[in-house]
Design an enzyme around this catalytic site. Sequence first.
Site: not given
Ligand code: PLP
Length: 410
Positions: A148, A233, A262
């Site tokens: 994700f 990530d 975040k």
């Molecule tokens: C590992 C990871 N990458 C990217 C994102 C995407 O972030 P955003 O919701 O701020 O676009 C999330 C969101 O849950 C995430 O958990």
Amino acid sequence: MSTEQAAGTQTEALLALAERYAAHNYHPLPVVIAEAEGAWVTDVEGTRYLDMLAAYSALNFGHRHPRLVEAAHRQLDRLTLTSRAFHNDTFPVFCRDLAELADKDMVLTMNTGAEAVETAIKTARRWGYDVKGVAPDRAKIVVADGNFHGRTVTIVSFSTDPSAKAGFGPFTPGFEVVAYGDIEALRAAIDEDTVAFLVEPIQGEAGIIVPPEGYLRAARELCTERNVLLMADEIQSGLGRTGTTFACEHEGVVPDVYILGKALGGGIMPLSAVVADRDILGLFRPGEHGSTFGGNPLACAIGIEVIDMLRDGSFQRTSTELGAWLAQALRDAAVPQIAEVRGRGLWIGIELVPEAGEARASCERLMERGILAKDTHETTIRLAPPLCVSRADLEWALERIVDVLATAGS
Ligand SMILES: Cc1ncc(COP(=O)(O)O)c(C=O)c1O
């Protein structure tokens, strides 16, 4: 006021408004939060709940941490936005602090996590063409199944979750999916056009999936050997959540590219960033990438404070200690409905046995008992309270969680 009394009151009215006017792209628990402080929130009826989701780790430092609120107020009274057309006196300080925290040379700021992932994809492709010498438009990025990374069209192009993709094609080419945790699959996928391996050190949305010990280290070695960027990530796993500043640290791994978001904005402002060395991020030239609000002074002022709060390691320690205690206590409870308790630090996935019914139903019952947690993939409940939570809060929660799960599905 109890949750029963709440029916037919403000809660129902606001749920009806959301149902009528907001796109149905989420399935929230039916609680309407009005106030929050630390690890606790209060709904519009005055009922308090322990927040055990922390906005998917965006609230690692809790709701309205006084230091973050103070930093925001100070900046709000002075300067909120310049765009990047001009310099301001906050942005460069934030970039320096974040680069130093990650021990890298440079920072490229954006707002949301998905934007940072998009930025990382562009970064890797640019590096692939300019440095690695990949032929035009041939760059390939390897990703893991169950990933994700956000919700843009390019990012869902390599999602393996049908609900993230169905009806949103055509998709962006240039990605290959391999099994998460399988180093041989990664090895086989890397060819001369491969510019990066994009991976979550622990998969969050997939259900707090910790890869086999040694996987990240082996991926690091493989990427170095094959001249491929390792892009971690750490949007959900980073900034204290797993007990270390970055989850990659658990395996002593330093990626080429950190992707952060975040908690970087302290749960107050969206703030995300790609952090890497000059030979990678230095490839961008003016006009090639950006965002009007990316790295705005208000977000950066909060980000500077966030980085400072991570420096003494106290949030990381809390996560390690309380996380280990809670995970063990959940295992020791020996609830037949719990198939597995996994995770790192205060990031715990409770896997339910099929007979326990859907995790969503248990989350609704937890809500009735004053605990806000969220299900993922039907069978997992994830617990990720703010890192300012106390042992007493968690003891209170444990009793209720065990109680609710011990009767799940009956
Ligand atoms: C590992 C990871 N990458 C990217 C994102 C995407 O972030 P955003 O919701 O701020 O676009 C999330 C969101 O849950 C995430 O958990």
